[in-house]
Design a protein around this motif. Structure first.
Motif, PDB file in Angstrom:
ATOM      1  N   PRO A 335      12.477  -1.917  -0.260  1.00 21.32           N
ATOM      2  CA  PRO A 335      11.198  -1.193  -0.315  1.00 21.32           C
ATOM      3  C   PRO A 335      10.695  -0.932  -1.730  1.00 21.32           C
ATOM      4  O   PRO A 335       9.521  -1.155  -2.027  1.00 21.32           O
ATOM      5  N   ALA A 336      11.557  -0.409  -2.625  1.00 19.57           N
ATOM      6  CA  ALA A 336      11.093  -0.066  -3.974  1.00 19.57           C
ATOM      7  C   ALA A 336      10.594  -1.290  -4.735  1.00 19.57           C
ATOM      8  O   ALA A 336       9.504  -1.257  -5.335  1.00 19.57           O
ATOM      9  N   PRO A 337      11.326  -2.410  -4.749  1.00 21.97           N
ATOM     10  CA  PRO A 337      10.796  -3.618  -5.401  1.00 21.97           C
ATOM     11  C   PRO A 337       9.499  -4.107  -4.751  1.00 21.97           C
ATOM     12  O   PRO A 337       8.616  -4.628  -5.451  1.00 21.97           O
ATOM     13  N   TYR A 338       9.388  -3.981  -3.415  1.00 23.64           N
ATOM     14  CA  TYR A 338       8.130  -4.347  -2.763  1.00 23.64           C
ATOM     15  C   TYR A 338       6.963  -3.545  -3.360  1.00 23.64           C
ATOM     16  O   TYR A 338       5.881  -4.087  -3.637  1.00 23.64           O
ATOM     17  N   ASP A 339       7.177  -2.231  -3.546  1.00 23.37           N
ATOM     18  CA  ASP A 339       6.112  -1.384  -4.104  1.00 23.37           C
ATOM     19  C   ASP A 339       5.738  -1.830  -5.508  1.00 23.37           C
ATOM     20  O   ASP A 339       4.545  -1.878  -5.865  1.00 23.37           O
ATOM     21  N   LEU A 340       6.744  -2.151  -6.325  1.00 18.76           N
ATOM     22  CA  LEU A 340       6.466  -2.611  -7.682  1.00 18.76           C
ATOM     23  C   LEU A 340       5.713  -3.944  -7.673  1.00 18.76           C
ATOM     24  O   LEU A 340       4.804  -4.169  -8.483  1.00 18.76           O
ATOM     25  N   ALA A 341       6.087  -4.825  -6.727  1.00 20.41           N
ATOM     26  CA  ALA A 341       5.408  -6.120  -6.626  1.00 20.41           C
ATOM     27  C   ALA A 341       3.935  -5.929  -6.281  1.00 20.41           C
ATOM     28  O   ALA A 341       3.051  -6.586  -6.859  1.00 20.41           O
ATOM     29  N   VAL A 342       3.642  -5.044  -5.354  1.00 18.17           N
ATOM     30  CA  VAL A 342       2.250  -4.788  -4.971  1.00 18.17           C
ATOM     31  C   VAL A 342       1.479  -4.183  -6.141  1.00 18.17           C
ATOM     32  O   VAL A 342       0.300  -4.509  -6.361  1.00 18.17           O
ATOM     33  N   ARG A 369       1.454 -14.688   1.001  1.00 17.32           N
ATOM     34  CA  ARG A 369       1.482 -14.230   2.390  1.00 17.32           C
ATOM     35  C   ARG A 369       2.106 -15.298   3.294  1.00 17.32           C
ATOM     36  O   ARG A 369       2.910 -14.983   4.181  1.00 17.32           O
ATOM     37  N   GLU A 370       1.721 -16.528   3.080  1.00 16.32           N
ATOM     38  CA  GLU A 370       2.233 -17.606   3.924  1.00 16.32           C
ATOM     39  C   GLU A 370       3.745 -17.752   3.753  1.00 16.32           C
ATOM     40  O   GLU A 370       4.483 -17.954   4.728  1.00 16.32           O
ATOM     41  N   ALA A 371       4.211 -17.597   2.506  1.00 18.22           N
ATOM     42  CA  ALA A 371       5.625 -17.795   2.235  1.00 18.22           C
ATOM     43  C   ALA A 371       6.478 -16.642   2.760  1.00 18.22           C
ATOM     44  O   ALA A 371       7.658 -16.832   3.082  1.00 18.22           O
ATOM     45  N   HIS A 372       5.879 -15.452   2.879  1.00 12.98           N
ATOM     46  CA  HIS A 372       6.683 -14.273   3.241  1.00 12.98           C
ATOM     47  C   HIS A 372       6.147 -13.564   4.478  1.00 12.98           C
ATOM     48  O   HIS A 372       6.348 -12.363   4.634  1.00 12.98           O
ATOM     49  N   ARG A 373       5.494 -14.334   5.372  1.00 14.14           N
ATOM     50  CA  ARG A 373       4.897 -13.697   6.544  1.00 14.14           C
ATOM     51  C   ARG A 373       5.941 -13.113   7.489  1.00 14.14           C
ATOM     52  O   ARG A 373       5.608 -12.304   8.350  1.00 14.14           O
ATOM     53  N   GLN A 374       7.215 -13.463   7.318  1.00  8.38           N
ATOM     54  CA  GLN A 374       8.269 -12.931   8.165  1.00  8.38           C
ATOM     55  C   GLN A 374       8.793 -11.572   7.658  1.00  8.38           C
ATOM     56  O   GLN A 374       9.747 -11.043   8.210  1.00  8.38           O
ATOM     57  N   LYS A 375       8.153 -11.062   6.625  1.00  6.56           N
ATOM     58  CA  LYS A 375       8.556  -9.752   6.078  1.00  6.56           C
ATOM     59  C   LYS A 375       7.472  -8.732   6.426  1.00  6.56           C
ATOM     60  O   LYS A 375       6.539  -8.496   5.658  1.00  6.56           O
ATOM     61  N   PRO A 376       7.546  -8.090   7.583  1.00 10.00           N
ATOM     62  CA  PRO A 376       6.480  -7.176   8.018  1.00 10.00           C
ATOM     63  C   PRO A 376       6.275  -5.983   7.087  1.00 10.00           C
ATOM     64  O   PRO A 376       5.155  -5.522   6.900  1.00 10.00           O
ATOM     65  N   SER A 377       7.354  -5.484   6.513  1.00  9.99           N
ATOM     66  CA  SER A 377       7.209  -4.344   5.604  1.00  9.99           C
ATOM     67  C   SER A 377       6.387  -4.731   4.383  1.00  9.99           C
ATOM     68  O   SER A 377       5.519  -3.959   3.927  1.00  9.99           O
ATOM     69  N   LEU A 378       6.630  -5.926   3.859  1.00 13.54           N
ATOM     70  CA  LEU A 378       5.858  -6.397   2.715  1.00 13.54           C
ATOM     71  C   LEU A 378       4.411  -6.646   3.104  1.00 13.54           C
ATOM     72  O   LEU A 378       3.474  -6.287   2.365  1.00 13.54           O
ATOM     73  N   MET A 379       4.196  -7.233   4.279  1.00 14.89           N
ATOM     74  CA  MET A 379       2.834  -7.524   4.731  1.00 14.89           C
ATOM     75  C   MET A 379       2.043  -6.221   4.922  1.00 14.89           C
ATOM     76  O   MET A 379       0.838  -6.153   4.625  1.00 14.89           O
ATOM     77  N   ASP A 380       2.720  -5.172   5.419  1.00 12.46           N
ATOM     78  CA  ASP A 380       2.040  -3.879   5.565  1.00 12.46           C
ATOM     79  C   ASP A 380       1.584  -3.363   4.197  1.00 12.46           C
ATOM     80  O   ASP A 380       0.481  -2.802   4.065  1.00 12.46           O
TER      81      ASP A 380
END
Length: 390
Positions: A335-342, A369-380
């Motif tokens: 989660p934390a790296p996802y936030d930094l990426a966004v 998005r296409e490469a990581h569409r299987q990551k729902p938390s990231l997509m949210d």
């Protein structure tokens, strides 16, 4: 809610005798009592003694306050130092009473809060903050009395009485130095909750603080001119300690001799004029404070904007590295790296927009998005940041 009451007495001009101490100790078994002081706090119950009589007979100062807002300060001075006649003009039922007893003038400063206001659990006072008022009053400085009158006027205004009465009540003489109060006077103004705008309006009519300062040359000349017999008498009293207010009393006489018949204020104002002036001062003060807050917010916002620009300029020097950082953060699957990426993607969006290459940004985010569409938390998170979906 828990009640709290504080009682303190001080004997300043002479200590209590053994017999007097015994009388006081009969009034409280838990108080801290010495020949010169009495302190007690009550979280339940009440003091059994008559506080007014104790000051009239034994003590020179008394302080009382309770957490429901009631406050009282009583000072006792020799009548030949401060006559009750000089205090009459400043008396107001809501804040100051004065009377004589056994060769002393007593001043009763009070603030009654029996109107259902909020309880005060934060304020704390001690007599040490106020005892300097005795020497000031003995030296002829009547600012404490005027502050009490202002406090009473402020309380009177809150009562919503007939406004026509305000046009009939005239202020007492305005002492010099109201614009620059001493420490004890500032403590008294706080204790009596003197409205600061009302005080500022009142101070405009007073003489400057220099009028209250000690002129040592004038004082030396005054002492030199005293008859030899009087000097001898004064010196004997000073050595024997039989005239505890001797210094302030001489200072008051010196000032009176230097300024015979002078007025302490300009033409007296009515209560209505003072309250109107306080309203105008308050309105202007609020306007200035709002203006200052607006300017401070503008400066703060400018600083944030400049810092933001500098941050984006640093990232823009190597946007490809930023895109690689985004990929690396997403690859951590936390989660934390996802936030930094966004956060970095939002920075990149602004950089590309400023450079006129927003289409390139949208294309690369679509690829992410296409490469990581299987990551729902990231997509949210992408959706929450308004990043393009394709």
């Amino acid at each position: 809610m828990s009640e709290y009451q504080y009682y303190e007495f001080l004997a300043m001009d002479r200590p209590l005798s053994t017999e007097e101490l015994g009388r006081v100790r009969e009034l409280s078994s838990r108080a801290s009592i010495t020949p010169t002081g009495f302190v007690n706090e009550y979280h339940f119950g009440d003091f059994r003694g008559d506080t007014t009589k104790l000051v009239e007979q034994l003590y020179d100062a008394h302080l009382y306050y309770a957490n429901w807002g009631s406050r009282r300060l009583v000072l006792r001075l020799p009548s030949d130092v401060l006559s009750v006649r000089r205090t009459v003009a400043y008396r107001m039922e809501e804040s100051l009473e004065s009377w004589t007893r056994a060769g002393h003038t007593l001043l009763d400063f009070s603030l009654s809060c029996e109107d259902g206001g909020e309880w005060d659990f934060e304020s704390s006072y001690q007599l040490a903050s106020f005892v300097g008022l005795r020497a000031e009053l003995a030296a002829g400085d009547l600012r404490a009395l005027y502050l009490a009158w202002l406090s009473g006027l402020g309380r009177w205004e809150l009562m919503d009485d007939d406004e026509e009465e305000y046009t009939l009540v005239v202020e007492p003489p305005v002492p010099a130095g109201l614009a620059v109060l001493t420490g004890p006077q500032r403590a008294l103004a706080d204790f009596l909750r003197v409205d600061q705008d009302l005080l500022a309006a009142a101070a405009r009519a007073g003489a400057p603080a220099t009028a209250t300062a000690v002129d040592e040359k004038a004082l030396a000349a005054f002492v030199t001119a005293l008859p030899a017999a009087e000097k001898h008498d004064l010196l004997m009293k000073a050595v024997l300690g039989t005239a505890p207010q001797l210094g302030p009393q001489l200072l008051a006489r010196c000032r009176a001799a230097r300024l015979p018949g002078t007025r302490e204020a300009t033409e007296p104002r009515t209560a209505a004029q003072l309250l109107d002036a306080a309203y105008l001062h308050r309105t202007e003060r609020v306007r200035r404070e709002a203006q200052a807050r607006t300017e401070a917010e503008r400066v703060r916002a400018l600083g944030i904007s400049q810092a933001r620009d500098a941050h984006l300029e640093r990232l823009a020097q190597d946007t490809e590295q930023v895109w690689r950082d985004v990929e690396e953060l997403i690859g951590q699957k936390k989660p934390a790296p996802y936030d930094l990426a966004v956060t970095l993607l939002k920075d990149l969006r602004e950089i590309h927009s400023r450079a006129g290459s927003r289409a390139e940004f949208d294309r690369r985010v679509g690829a992410l998005r296409e490469a990581h569409r299987q990551k729902p938390s990231l997509m949210d998170r992408f959706d929450g940041a308004g990043l393009p979906s394709r």
